[in-house]
Design an enzyme around this catalytic site. Structure first.
Site, PDB file in Angstrom:
ATOM      1  CE  LYS A   1       2.534  -0.045   5.408  1.00 41.93           C
ATOM      2  NZ  LYS A   1       1.125  -0.355   5.670  1.00 41.93           N
TER       3      LYS A   1
ATOM      4  CG  HIS B   1       0.671   4.396   3.259  1.00 40.51           C
ATOM      5  ND1 HIS B   1       0.933   4.729   4.573  1.00 40.51           N
ATOM      6  CD2 HIS B   1       0.589   3.047   3.217  1.00 40.51           C
ATOM      7  CE1 HIS B   1       0.954   3.629   5.302  1.00 40.51           C
ATOM      8  NE2 HIS B   1       0.762   2.602   4.516  1.00 40.51           N
TER       9      HIS B   1
HETATM   10  O1  LIG Z   1      -0.023  -0.119   3.434  1.00 39.53           O
HETATM   11  C1  LIG Z   1      -0.786  -1.005   3.158  1.00 39.53           C
HETATM   12  C2  LIG Z   1      -0.834  -1.621   1.802  1.00 39.53           C
HETATM   13  C3  LIG Z   1      -2.133  -1.277   1.135  1.00 39.53           C
HETATM   14  O2  LIG Z   1      -2.197   0.124   0.896  1.00 39.53           O
HETATM   15  C4  LIG Z   1      -2.207  -1.978  -0.220  1.00 39.53           C
HETATM   16  O3  LIG Z   1      -1.952  -1.298  -1.221  1.00 39.53           O
HETATM   17  O4  LIG Z   1      -2.528  -3.185  -0.246  1.00 39.53           O
HETATM   18  C5  LIG Z   1      -3.285  -1.680   1.998  1.00 39.53           C
HETATM   19  C6  LIG Z   1      -3.213  -1.055   3.390  1.00 39.53           C
HETATM   20  O5  LIG Z   1      -4.283  -1.527   4.185  1.00 39.53           O
HETATM   21  C7  LIG Z   1      -1.901  -1.395   4.048  1.00 39.53           C
HETATM   22  O6  LIG Z   1      -1.804  -0.718   5.310  1.00 39.53           O
END
Ligand SMILES: O=C1C[C@@](O)(C(=O)O)C[C@@H](O)[C@@H]1O
Length: 295
Positions: free
Chosen positions: A139, A113
């Site tokens: 992811k 992320h």
């Molecule tokens: O990685 C993701 C996607 C996310 O970051 C989103 O942008 O909706 C929300 C998070 O909870 C999830 O783990």
């Protein structure tokens, strides 16, 4: 699979999420405030009744975890006793390989992320390749500073052998949450109230968008048709809430301009346009006039 992202601070957060018409829940245990023992029964219930992703997102990647890595690893190991369908760990974190070793039947989502922006494509590909070497699902979620950033992230879908969840956060990346679903991203995240990331769309709004674009589930048999109805009902409720919000704003403008709330000509136009749904819209119009009166 549409997944409700649940910030789990206390048991009630999971109980409420279980009321949503979603088959998948992401349980964000980095938010946990209650003792794990207190939350455990409802976590077990969720894991028994839904497809569950457990994760304890670290602070460096936008998470709410405030403890140390040893404690975080211990929590992950305990959460695996729930036999969740998925466990989501950041591919960059030192604990990831150890969780991969003890994950059991759970599928590992190896994630990355970036809440600060979206790196060049070659960096994104290196992230996806590293995650693919570790997990069952890749992811990559970044923050789009401009719409074009989202295109780079979406290009990861299908770029490696493993299934890829890839989209961009933030207002400029909102379209990628729809496009990723259309491109076959296996998991999409929606909010059930409190969003866990910028640009995360409410479940009902997401249902409306995907249904309108023909990307909603269309399977055979009653369960799939019931799921389709849940999606359509969610979309209807979302648009009705939006209509009430617009009417409240109209009420404020009319009051400021000294205009009457009731506009018989406009009301007749709306009901004529409603056609076979006239009876429903008579109630909708009454609700919308009521919110204008108290705006
Ligand atoms: O990685 C993701 C996607 C996310 O970051 C989103 O942008 O909706 C929300 C998070 O909870 C999830 O783990």
């Amino acid at each position: 699979m549409i997944c409700g992202a649940v910030p789990v601070r206390r048991p009630r957060d999971v109980e409420r999420a279980l009321e949503a018409p979603l088959t998948c829940l992401e349980l964000r245990l980095d938010y946990l405030e209650a003792p794990l023992s207190e939350a455990w029964p409802v976590l077990e219930e969720a894991a028994a009744r839904r497809t569950v992703i457990v994760t304890v997102r670290r602070r460096e990647e936008g998470g709410h975890w405030r403890g140390g890595e040893e404690e975080r690893e211990a929590l992950y190991r305990k959460l695996l006793d729930l036999n969740p369908h998925y466990v989501d760990v950041e591919a960059e974190s030192p604990i990831a390989p150890r969780i991969a070793e003890v994950k059991g039947r759970a599928k590992l989502i190896a994630s990355r992320h970036d809440f600060g922006g979206t790196p060049p494509l070659e960096v994104l590909i290196s992230w996806a390749e590293k995650a693919a070497a570790l997990g069952d699902v890749v992811k990559v979620v970044t923050y789009a500073r401009e719409p074009a950033d989202g295109l780079r992230v979406l290009s990861l879908i299908g770029a490696v052998e493993k299934p890829v969840v890839a989209f961009a956060m933030g207002p400029a990346g909102a379209y990628t949450r729809i496009a990723a679903a259309a491109l076959g991203s296996p998991i999409m995240y929606v909010s059930l109230g409190e969003a866990t990331a910028p640009g995360q769309v409410a479940a009902d709004a997401y249902f409306a968008a995907l249904t309108a674009l023909g990307v909603a589930p269309a399977g055979e048999g009653l369960p799939s048709l019931r799921e389709a109805l849940d999606w359509i009902d969610g979309g209807i409720m979302y648009l009705l809430r939006k209509r009430l919000e617009v009417c409240r704003d109209m009420g404020k403008l009319k009051k400021a301009a000294g205009l009457p709330v009731y506009d018989d000509v406009r009301e007749a136009q709306v009901l004529k346009r409603a056609g076979d749904f006239k009876q429903i819209f008579e109630l909708v119009v009454q609700m919308c006039k009521a919110v204008q009166l108290v705006a």
